[in-house]
Design an enzyme around this catalytic site. Structure first.
Site, PDB file in Angstrom:
ATOM      1  N   LYS A   1       1.345   4.384  -2.753  1.00 40.69           N
ATOM      2  CA  LYS A   1       1.177   5.816  -2.472  1.00 40.69           C
ATOM      3  C   LYS A   1       2.491   6.588  -2.702  1.00 40.69           C
ATOM      4  O   LYS A   1       2.456   7.759  -3.050  1.00 40.69           O
ATOM      5  CB  LYS A   1       0.626   6.019  -1.057  1.00 40.69           C
ATOM      6  CG  LYS A   1      -0.831   5.579  -0.915  1.00 40.69           C
ATOM      7  CD  LYS A   1      -1.759   6.424  -1.824  1.00 40.69           C
ATOM      8  CE  LYS A   1      -3.209   6.038  -1.697  1.00 40.69           C
ATOM      9  NZ  LYS A   1      -4.107   6.875  -2.522  1.00 40.69           N
TER      10      LYS A   1
ATOM     11  N   TYR B   1       0.854  -1.204   0.000  1.00 37.95           N
ATOM     12  CA  TYR B   1       0.000   0.000   0.000  1.00 37.95           C
ATOM     13  C   TYR B   1       0.887   1.250   0.000  1.00 37.95           C
ATOM     14  O   TYR B   1       0.650   2.171  -0.796  1.00 37.95           O
ATOM     15  CB  TYR B   1      -0.949   0.010   1.203  1.00 37.95           C
ATOM     16  CG  TYR B   1      -1.765   1.288   1.264  1.00 37.95           C
ATOM     17  CD1 TYR B   1      -2.788   1.525   0.338  1.00 37.95           C
ATOM     18  CD2 TYR B   1      -1.485   2.274   2.198  1.00 37.95           C
ATOM     19  CE1 TYR B   1      -3.513   2.710   0.362  1.00 37.95           C
ATOM     20  CE2 TYR B   1      -2.210   3.463   2.227  1.00 37.95           C
ATOM     21  CZ  TYR B   1      -3.230   3.678   1.308  1.00 37.95           C
ATOM     22  OH  TYR B   1      -3.946   4.856   1.326  1.00 37.95           O
TER      23      TYR B   1
END
Ligand code: NDP
Ligand code: 8X3
Length: 259
Positions: free
Chosen positions: A162, A158
């Protein structure tokens, strides 16, 4: 002079929940016309009706899965003529799946995160940005995260997605530097939305609720306000990146919780 959002066409991905939904409400309050997209079309229908009632907002809704470039191309092809000149694109659709260490990670979770948060953002941007450049106006606002600056335990893929959103934001800023088009990133810390329910696959409501225990997390409205701030700067001003955190969160890893 601050830019008016009145009558501007604003396209939001992931408008069915959380930050995207709050952005829809905040831009509707500014008089914008909204293209609301997500996979859960029923939610978009309800949102569109409620915005009409509350702000007399003109909006259109589309079932869009950003993971599929085919779906994105179809959606673009279906946009009515008078909705094609998108002024503001909010690349918000995104998610996390699990908190496993890499050595235990599930490939399908990694693929979902990267396909949504990175490739999905690219597909939609690729479809919308050329028109903005051609018209000589437009603003892309990417929803990043503090996870794009710092890695936390179990955040691996994750966070990587980002970090990629941050790199893509910078890359796009370079790519459009000789045009009037603006590219910004709004990168929040902890926001209480369905994010944690999705991370735990709607399987563990208590675990999801515990993420926000003992801290006044940001609300999605707090983030939407920051997005509107970026979009309303005068034409010669670009907010390159805006990091917004709960007062009791100092970084991805340092959070003070009330006992
Ligand atoms: P929510 O789960 O509440 O909302 C996520 C939205 O993304 C939903 O509308 C969902 O719609 C949409 N979405 C997910 N996958 C897809 C897909 N494949 N195609 C289209 N839409 C999709 O979470 P948030 O509002 O918190 O998350 C919004 C963004 O903010 C994400 O990019 C997230 O990474 C980021 N963020 C969140 C933080 C937080 O703490 N909550 C902090 C920092 C950043 P549907 O399922 O209907 O398709
Ligand atoms: C989502 C927020 O808590 O994973 O980007 O850093 S968090």
């Amino acid at each position: 002079m601050a830019e008016s959002l009145n009558d501007k066409i604003v396209l939001i991905t992931g408008a069915s929940s959380g930050i995207g939904k709050s952005c829809a409400q905040a831009f509707a309050a500014e008089g914008s016309k909204l293209i609301l997209t997500a996979r859960r079309i029923d939610r978009l229908r309800n949102l569109s009706l409620s915005l009409k009632e509350k702000y007399d907002t003109d909006s259109i809704i589309f079932k869009l899965d950003v993971m599929s470039n085919e779906n994105v191309r179809y959606f673009i092809g279906e946009l009515p003529m008078d909705w094609q000149a998108v002024d503001v694109l909010i690349n918000n659709a995104g998610l996390s799946q699990g908190l496993a260490k890499v050595q235990n990670g599930l490939l399908e979770d990694w693929e979902t995160m990267l396909d949504t948060n990175v490739k999905g953002l690219l597909y939609v941007t690729r479809a919308i940005l050329p028109g903005m450049i051609q018209r000589g106006r437009g603003h892309i606002i990417n929803i990043g995260s503090i996870a794009g600056y710092q890695v936390y335990p179990g955040g691996n893929v994750y966070c990587a997605s980002k970090f990629a959103v941050r790199a893509l934001t910078e890359g796009m800023q370079i790519d459009v530097v000789d045009t009037p088009v603006r590219v910004s990133a709004v990168s929040p810390g902890m926001v209480e939305t369905e994010f944690s329910l999705v991370r735990f696959k709607w399987d563990d409501e208590e675990k999801a609720a515990n993420v926000y225990k003992g801290i006044d997390a940001l609300t999605p409205d707090d983030v939407a306000e920051a997005v509107v701030f970026c979009a309303t700067r005068p034409a010669h001003v670009n907010i390159n990146e805006l990091i917004i955190m709960p007062t009791n969160q100092a970084s991805a890893n340092v959070i003070f919780r009330r006992p």
